[in-house]
Design an enzyme around this catalytic site. Structure first.
Site, PDB file in Angstrom:
ATOM      1  N   THR A 136       0.905  -1.005  -0.052  1.00  9.72           N
ATOM      2  CA  THR A 136       0.094  -0.009   0.050  1.00  9.72           C
ATOM      3  C   THR A 136       0.802   1.253  -0.043  1.00  9.72           C
ATOM      4  OG1 THR A 136      -1.278   1.384   1.463  1.00  9.72           O
ATOM      5  CG2 THR A 136      -0.250  -0.343   2.605  1.00  9.72           C
ATOM      6  N   ASP A 137       0.223   2.342  -0.552  1.00  8.80           N
ATOM      7  CA  ASP A 137       0.953   3.658  -0.438  1.00  8.80           C
ATOM      8  C   ASP A 137       1.137   4.112   1.168  1.00  8.80           C
ATOM      9  OD1 ASP A 137      -1.681   4.195  -0.051  1.00  8.80           O
ATOM     10  OD2 ASP A 137      -1.723   6.108  -1.491  1.00  8.80           O
ATOM     11  N   GLU A 138       0.298   3.628   1.826  1.00 10.41           N
ATOM     12  CA  GLU A 138       0.223   4.057   3.386  1.00 10.41           C
ATOM     13  C   GLU A 138       1.593   3.821   4.275  1.00 10.41           C
ATOM     14  OE1 GLU A 138      -3.173   3.573   5.787  1.00 10.41           O
ATOM     15  OE2 GLU A 138      -4.514   3.052   3.985  1.00 10.41           O
ATOM     16  N   TYR A 162      -1.487  -0.713  11.065  1.00  8.66           N
ATOM     17  CA  TYR A 162      -1.760  -1.159   9.724  1.00  8.66           C
ATOM     18  C   TYR A 162      -0.695  -1.115   8.674  1.00  8.66           C
ATOM     19  CZ  TYR A 162      -3.399  -1.401   4.967  1.00  8.66           C
ATOM     20  OH  TYR A 162      -3.378  -1.895   3.766  1.00  8.66           O
ATOM     21  N   LYS A 166       2.481  -3.709   7.167  1.00  9.24           N
ATOM     22  CA  LYS A 166       2.285  -3.936   5.745  1.00  9.24           C
ATOM     23  C   LYS A 166       4.154  -3.483   5.530  1.00  9.24           C
ATOM     24  CE  LYS A 166      -0.168  -4.820   3.089  1.00  9.24           C
ATOM     25  NZ  LYS A 166      -0.844  -5.767   2.335  1.00  9.24           N
TER      26      LYS A 166
HETATM   27  P1  NAD Z   1     -10.116  -6.912   2.428  1.00 11.71           P
HETATM   28  O1  NAD Z   1      -9.940  -6.710   3.815  1.00 11.71           O
HETATM   29  O2  NAD Z   1     -11.283  -6.524   1.651  1.00 11.71           O
HETATM   30  O3  NAD Z   1      -9.677  -8.331   2.056  1.00 11.71           O
HETATM   31  C1  NAD Z   1      -8.736  -9.030   2.793  1.00 11.71           C
HETATM   32  C2  NAD Z   1      -9.094 -10.504   2.408  1.00 11.71           C
HETATM   33  O4  NAD Z   1      -7.823 -11.309   2.998  1.00 11.71           O
HETATM   34  C3  NAD Z   1     -10.201 -10.909   2.791  1.00 11.71           C
HETATM   35  O5  NAD Z   1     -11.098 -11.822   2.202  1.00 11.71           O
HETATM   36  C4  NAD Z   1      -9.846 -11.750   4.142  1.00 11.71           C
HETATM   37  O6  NAD Z   1     -10.717 -12.842   4.562  1.00 11.71           O
HETATM   38  C5  NAD Z   1      -8.557 -12.345   4.031  1.00 11.71           C
HETATM   39  N1  NAD Z   1      -7.852 -12.739   5.063  1.00 11.71           N
HETATM   40  C6  NAD Z   1      -7.348 -12.242   6.059  1.00 11.71           C
HETATM   41  N2  NAD Z   1      -6.599 -12.719   6.951  1.00 11.71           N
HETATM   42  C7  NAD Z   1      -6.176 -13.938   6.290  1.00 11.71           C
HETATM   43  C8  NAD Z   1      -5.709 -14.833   6.565  1.00 11.71           C
HETATM   44  N3  NAD Z   1      -4.682 -15.156   7.829  1.00 11.71           N
HETATM   45  N4  NAD Z   1      -5.369 -16.011   5.642  1.00 11.71           N
HETATM   46  C9  NAD Z   1      -6.041 -15.985   4.515  1.00 11.71           C
HETATM   47  N5  NAD Z   1      -7.081 -14.921   4.261  1.00 11.71           N
HETATM   48  C10 NAD Z   1      -6.948 -13.939   4.951  1.00 11.71           C
HETATM   49  O7  NAD Z   1      -8.624  -5.922   1.666  1.00 11.71           O
HETATM   50  P2  NAD Z   1      -8.757  -5.374   0.223  1.00 11.71           P
HETATM   51  O8  NAD Z   1      -9.087  -4.108   0.444  1.00 11.71           O
HETATM   52  O9  NAD Z   1      -9.102  -6.203  -0.650  1.00 11.71           O
HETATM   53  O10 NAD Z   1      -6.910  -5.382   0.170  1.00 11.71           O
HETATM   54  C11 NAD Z   1      -6.309  -6.525  -0.260  1.00 11.71           C
HETATM   55  C12 NAD Z   1      -4.709  -6.019  -0.280  1.00 11.71           C
HETATM   56  O11 NAD Z   1      -4.329  -4.762  -0.970  1.00 11.71           O
HETATM   57  C13 NAD Z   1      -4.302  -5.991   1.213  1.00 11.71           C
HETATM   58  O12 NAD Z   1      -3.050  -6.431   1.329  1.00 11.71           O
HETATM   59  C14 NAD Z   1      -4.037  -4.349   1.584  1.00 11.71           C
HETATM   60  O13 NAD Z   1      -2.988  -4.093   2.399  1.00 11.71           O
HETATM   61  C15 NAD Z   1      -3.805  -4.030  -0.059  1.00 11.71           C
HETATM   62  N6  NAD Z   1      -4.242  -2.695  -0.436  1.00 11.71           N
HETATM   63  C16 NAD Z   1      -5.495  -2.240  -0.385  1.00 11.71           C
HETATM   64  C17 NAD Z   1      -5.930  -1.001  -0.594  1.00 11.71           C
HETATM   65  C18 NAD Z   1      -7.345  -0.478  -0.763  1.00 11.71           C
HETATM   66  O14 NAD Z   1      -7.519   0.465  -0.998  1.00 11.71           O
HETATM   67  N7  NAD Z   1      -8.224  -1.272  -0.207  1.00 11.71           N
HETATM   68  C19 NAD Z   1      -4.765   0.106  -1.200  1.00 11.71           C
HETATM   69  C20 NAD Z   1      -3.677  -0.683  -1.387  1.00 11.71           C
HETATM   70  C21 NAD Z   1      -3.315  -1.731  -1.257  1.00 11.71           C
END
Ligand code: NAD
Length: 353
Positions: A136-138, A162, A166
């Site tokens: 993430t950019d965070e 968080y 990451k």
């Molecule tokens: P989300 O919370 O919607 O989904 C996370 C998924 O991971 C869920 O399906 C959850 O059940 C699963 N999960 C959690 N713990 C687990 C474990 N121990 N084993 C297996 N599965 C597990 O998150 P998202 O928004 O889809 O983000 C996905 C990734 O992208 C993350 O790594 C996040 O840091 C990164 N990200 C998100 C954003 C954003 O804007 N949402 C931006 C940049 C990066």
């Protein structure tokens, strides 16, 4: 890589993961995808239900912290590409329960990565295998209003559990490339919006609050800035990185859409008024300002020059078009999000930005 690929997608039942799995199955129908997801509160099996009849798709409920399960999956499915989305992803929950974030985002990522390294080494280190770590950019911390956007060389400065978890995972992934030569890729993407996002995050939170006539809580003065990208553009960027990214490199991904939170909330309210003419409340009147989140980052902005110039990737969905489609999706798919509101197995958080 030539021929079809065999992917292990972790967190594939979550927001970005499920959008990615649908994208990949459309683009590469002969590739095989195994999804590993423990179906935490943010994971939703129904997001992938339409793929169940696809013989190239398999869903496994389980954790990235379960090493024997991962070893079995890697071997049984002959995986060559790991796309690692699984995470605890909500900053407010990381302030309430930081240990969960350390366990999943750091220990879980390490467990998956190390299992993949041993598997890759046992197969004589194929140079076309990939471990793609979705970050993430965070991790870069907060920008002043006039500071240049984050580039790949911006030092890490995470400000909450968080982003710190990451950042830790990113460092471990980097070390596995430097130490073992494992072909890793790390991506740092800005805020995503689109369908299937859990309703505690800003865009669906505003939509679902208005559609259920609940207050819209905004942190502080609402002047925090986020850089938004449609989730499908994130998927096309990952596609480019998986096919042409250089192992060991990191790539920033962003949509070049810096927006103040309060402006975004008003935009969504305007769209809801346009799309749902029979609203009984004026959505703008539901806005309530609440005390700021501790350690709240003021501004994020991504400089995506590297992926644009080196991999010829560009976002294709304008913010106006993407946001309208997204809001329309939450209007139409009330059956998807209504059961997720106020789940009694979740610690309530009223600060949702
Ligand atoms: P989300 O919370 O919607 O989904 C996370 C998924 O991971 C869920 O399906 C959850 O059940 C699963 N999960 C959690 N713990 C687990 C474990 N121990 N084993 C297996 N599965 C597990 O998150 P998202 O928004 O889809 O983000 C996905 C990734 O992208 C993350 O790594 C996040 O840091 C990164 N990200 C998100 C954003 C954003 O804007 N949402 C931006 C940049 C990066």
């Amino acid at each position: 890589m030539t021929g079809s690929r065999r992917l292990l997608v972790t967190g594939g039942a979550g927001f970005i993961g499920s959008n990615f799995v649908h994208y990949w199955c459309e683009q590469y129908p002969s590739d095989h995808i195994a999804v590993l997801d423990n179906l935490s509160y943010a994971g939703n099996r129904s997001n992938l239900a339409s793929l169940d009849a696809n013989t190239n798709f398999r869903f496994v409920q389980g954790s990235i912290s379960d090493r024997p399960l991962i070893e079995e999956l890697l071997n049984d499915e002959a995986i060559d590409t790991v796309v690692h989305f699984a995470a605890e992803s909500h900053v407010d929950r990381s302030i309430l329960n930081p240990g969960d974030f350390v366990q999943t985002n750091i220990v879980g990522t390490f467990t998956l990565l190390d299992a993949f390294r041993c598997y890759w080494e046992a197969r004589d280190k194929p140079n076309d295998y990939r471990f793609c770590n979705i970050s993430t950019d965070e991790v870069f911390g907060s920008l002043e209003d006039d500071a240049p956007a984050f580039s790949e060389s911006t030092p890490y400065a995470p400000n909450n559990p968080y982003s710190a978890s990451k950042a830790s995972a990113d460092h471990i992934v980097r070390a596995y490339f430097q130490t073992y030569g494992l072909p890793t890729l790390t991506t740092n993407c800005s805020n995503n919006y689109g369908p299937y996002q859990f309703p505690e995050k800003l865009v669906p939170c505003v939509c679902t609050s208005v559609l259920t006539e609940q207050p819209i809580f905004i942190y502080g003065d609402g002047q925090s800035i986020r850089d938004w990208i449609h989730v499908r553009d994130h998927c096309t960027a990952l596609d480019k990185i998986l096919s042409s990214g250089k192992p060991g490199e990191t790539y920033n991904i962003g949509g070049n859409n810096e927006v103040k939170n309060i402006h975004l909330v008003h935009k969504i309210c305007n769209l809801l008024q346009e799309l749902v003419p029979n609203l009984t409340v004026c959505p703008h009147y539901l806005i309530r300002f609440v005390a700021d989140r501790p350690g709240h980052d003021r501004r994020y902005a991504i400089d995506a020059t590297k992926i644009q110039t080196q991999l010829n990737w560009h976002p294709s969905i304008s913010f106006e078009e993407g946001l309208k489609h997204t809001v329309q999706w939450y209007v139409e798919y009330k059956d998807w999000w209504l059961p997720l509101l106020n789940r009694n197995d979740l610690t309530p958080i009223h600060l949702k930005v």
